[in-house]
Write a protein that holds these residues in place. Structure first.
Motif, short mmCIF file in Angstrom:
data_model
loop_
_atom_site.label_atom_id
_atom_site.label_comp_id
_atom_site.label_asym_id
_atom_site.label_seq_id
_atom_site.Cartn_x
_atom_site.Cartn_y
_atom_site.Cartn_z
N GLU A 89 0.78 -1.16 -0.11
CA GLU A 89 -0.15 0.13 -0.01
C GLU A 89 0.82 1.39 0.04
OE1 GLU A 89 -3.82 -1.84 2.13
OE2 GLU A 89 -2.53 -0.37 3.30
N ARG B 77 1.20 4.09 -3.25
CA ARG B 77 0.81 5.31 -3.06
C ARG B 77 2.12 6.17 -3.48
NH1 ARG B 77 1.11 6.68 1.89
NH2 ARG B 77 1.10 4.61 3.02
N HIS B 78 3.02 5.61 -3.91
CA HIS B 78 4.12 6.19 -4.27
C HIS B 78 4.81 5.85 -5.68
CE1 HIS B 78 4.12 7.60 0.03
NE2 HIS B 78 4.91 8.70 -0.73
#
Lengths: 289, 289, 289, 289
Positions: A202, A206-207
């Motif tokens: 996760e 997100r990056h």
């Protein structure tokens, strides 16, 4: 083990006036207020580090992969042996190599939370506000951008790229090996279904390193062009697809990058051999001391 | 030059009973009914080819790039010197290498029509109905799929892939170097504006190697999986983007492929060194004679 | 050819203000009073040599082998293509490479008198009193020891070693490829019986590189230790034995030396690939400009 | 550890009908009557060894160095990882690799008696009359000369050469890495003064590999020529001098040999990388199964 290495460090300190002093890898640690615990790191110190007490060195941050910790580049990457070879052959000058710990093992085997901020795991804050400043103060490191580079494998390859993408003012070079890019194709439902793995995944999603390039403003792209990028991924690596997407995004964004796709898969034989390309590449960008 | 080589061939024929006979590259030709002209090709013949008159060899078709012809793999690729090295070290057995001519120079400097059928230039027909059968009959070639492979550079890299895509029943292995894939990103308005170049480019675009994979039926994909594919392209090659797209398409289609992105650009130093990877790769798939 | 290259040089001079200027190899010459004739040399000039008119460069002297002349490193060693690759990858900075002519072809085919003084051929005097000073004055060369190195193949490998042995004050590094050491085992009665060959062989035997080391005084050995030595010879080279004897002599004399015995024989594939080791090795010893 | 590996073996035996089975390294042992004790060895077993129960494999004997034992090629040479890579790339077929134990640790730390018969340590007898026949009977090994090779490092490099010199009827190929040749220059008074070391050194000196070649009869030389020899030694290895003397002796005796002197010293980085040359070299001589 740690105690043993600390002992070596002490002995070496005492032997500061001896004629020949070997390079060494020491396990040190930081009491992290951010993470609320003590966090270890391994650090490679050059031959004669204790003797040439006025000499400052370039620094490389070397990030481990999922399920590993600060010790694996030492134990299986054989980073000290590689440095011995490269220094002897003249392909690199002496440098300091910092190997942080991005695992989190609170009784949960294999849990590894990775390089990004998570609930109860503000690792990125730890890295930039505690680890980097404290290490660069404690050891004789040339704490300037030109002489600072970052590299890592798998999860640490993604960490390498994302850190350098968002901090091009800190790193002059970034070398990613077999990177988990955090791009959707990297995500494998079966492989990543376990709740422990999901925390890391996760954070990585997100990056997304590919998305970051695709959506970068002209100003950001200009900053990215100031970094010397190197991407290295085996042709049999299960993460190759995400790496190819990243290469295409960089190509289309006009950000130059050194690229190698060599024979190999997602394993330590690949990463050990990658050091022989990575460290001389960094060295060519460092100042010569 | 051609006359000189023919002379050598004759002399060697006479010397068939001499003790040591060197390998050689001969320029030969075919009177092509399809193309309506005489068409040259270079052919590498093994050491003792004239002496061991019962021995048959595997065959490699080696395609040149734009603005080159049948002589460049000899003159600048140094294919004979490479074979001498590889045979001596045992990395390849002796084989026959055929280097065709896909240039068309009717007083028009630099005109090169390439490997696909065009108005007044049915090259693909020539290749499969004249060149291949006639050469494999004239020389002692093991004319079976297992012992037949194809390789090429740039325009010839695209030719290699497209030929093997549409004739997986003929080639067991295909090695493309710095390929012009015929995919839209390969097309460069400025670079390819000249009318002579356009003939080749149009042919290539009609045989877009990436599109072929993307649109392949399950049956075709199954056939593609029977070929041993190898893609090699320099990280500074201006054609890298098309190559990356091809890799992604193959990956997503589930067609395995050996891949190398090495340090290098679109030049002969790259292609000469590629032979040291290509020929042993082919050899590992050939039968051992 | 020479006229053509001179023309290019002129055109490039005029184009000094143009934006991109390629590296080039120029054929130039010296009217030698010592040799009593005009003597050609090839010289590699860096990209933007004509533009960056205040920049001075390190210099490499690159010596050819028997039966070759000043043009072969260009034509078959592909030294300009190699430099283009190495500069682009950052493994070397730009430098100037001087390729002298030690052949003597007065209507006698294959006569090549080599790098040592002979009756009517005072080549060593020419090299040190005419070629070197004149070239280093005419071109923007950093004419100091640190930034001057010498390399060569076969006969030129022996020339390299002998020149650096007797002029350690001039060269900081010497790289020999497949060297004819001038030591008795190098001499082959059948191979060297022709009177033309004998002139070169006699010169070489009078400068036996192995004997020089064996008989060196402590002062000379100390001077030899100031040179960075590199010896490279193929495992199938017919000159390997002499090279092994030289290595043993250096070892026993305590003079450090980089050594490579790679797969290969006495041929241009070996020497072309040797440049990729030689030039970065020199570069690591040069100052960085 | 041994118990753990035995457990794996058992589990794998049970899983014989499962679809995918990994290669493995098992620790096994022999009750040696000759040595009067139980002697361990590690053995690499191919992927699907338990599944393809009719398949027989070529065999490589891989000898360790001084102060090591049967486990070090596994732990630090990473031989299983190397095999995984080489099999996947097609550079080698599957084979069995036997790693014996020539150490003797009866409460004496670092005592290692080596590969030759000594008082109370008839290791050579053990190797040829117990280890080899028993292992080749117990495991599915193609027990013929063509498919049997031997390799080793340092003390094991000398063992490799001496075994193959005196048993050319058993081994078709021998690859020595950084060999202790047992020739006088190898002997270092200070380094080898300890009584434990002396046992090994005395054994080696009695089997001087250089002397063996120099004094070989024409019949023995002819037998030596039937072996495929490969010598690999780093240019910074402290044993290089003895290796050079051996090369000269082989050269003068007219026994062909592959040779590599690569950048490197007497360490595991060298030996790990040597496997990538050694195993494909052996494979080229083995039959193809």
């Amino acid at each position: 083990m740690k105690r043993y290495l600390t002992l070596i460090l002490l002995l070496c300190s005492c032997a500061a006036f001896a004629q020949v002093e070997k390079s060494m890898i020491v396990t040190d640690s930081i009491s992290s207020a951010v993470l609320g615990c003590k966090k270890a790191y391994n650090i490679y110190l050059p031959q004669n580090y204790k003797k040439d007490i006025d000499k400052f060195y370039p620094v490389v941050y070397l990030l481990h992969g999922y399920s590993d910790d600060n010790t694996n580049w030492t134990k299986r990457g054989h980073v000290r042996d590689v440095m011995t070879n490269l220094v002897r052959s003249g392909e690199v000058q002496e440098m300091i190599i910092v190997m942080p710990d991005a695992s989190k093992k609170n009784g949960v085997p294999n849990a590894c939370h990775g390089y990004f901020n998570q609930p109860d795991w503000a690792y990125e804050d730890y890295f930039f506000t505690e680890l980097m400043p404290q290490v660069e103060k404690k050891y004789r490191i040339r704490a300037d951008r030109t002489n600072r580079a970052i590299a890592g494998l798998s999860m640490g390859g993604g960490g390498t790229i994302s850190y350098a993408q968002r901090h091009p003012e800190l790193f002059s070079a970034a070398y990613s090996m077999s990177a988990f890019m955090g791009t959707p194709v990297d995500y494998n439902k079966e492989r990543h279904s376990h709740p422990d793995v999901m925390v890391f995944v996760e954070g990585a999603l997100r990056h997304d390193c590919v998305k970051y390039v695709r959506e970068a403003s002209p100003e950001i792209l200009e900053a990215l062009r100031s970094v010397r990028w190197f991407l290295d991924c085996g042709d049999d690596d299960y993460l190759l697809e995400g790496n190819l997407e990243f290469l295409l995004a960089m190509k289309r964004a006009g950000v130059p990058m050194e690229i190698r796709v060599r024979e190999g898969a997602h394993n330590w034989e690949y990463w050990n051999s990658a050091l022989y390309i990575c460290l001389p590449y960094f060295n060519r960008g460092f100042d010569r001391f």
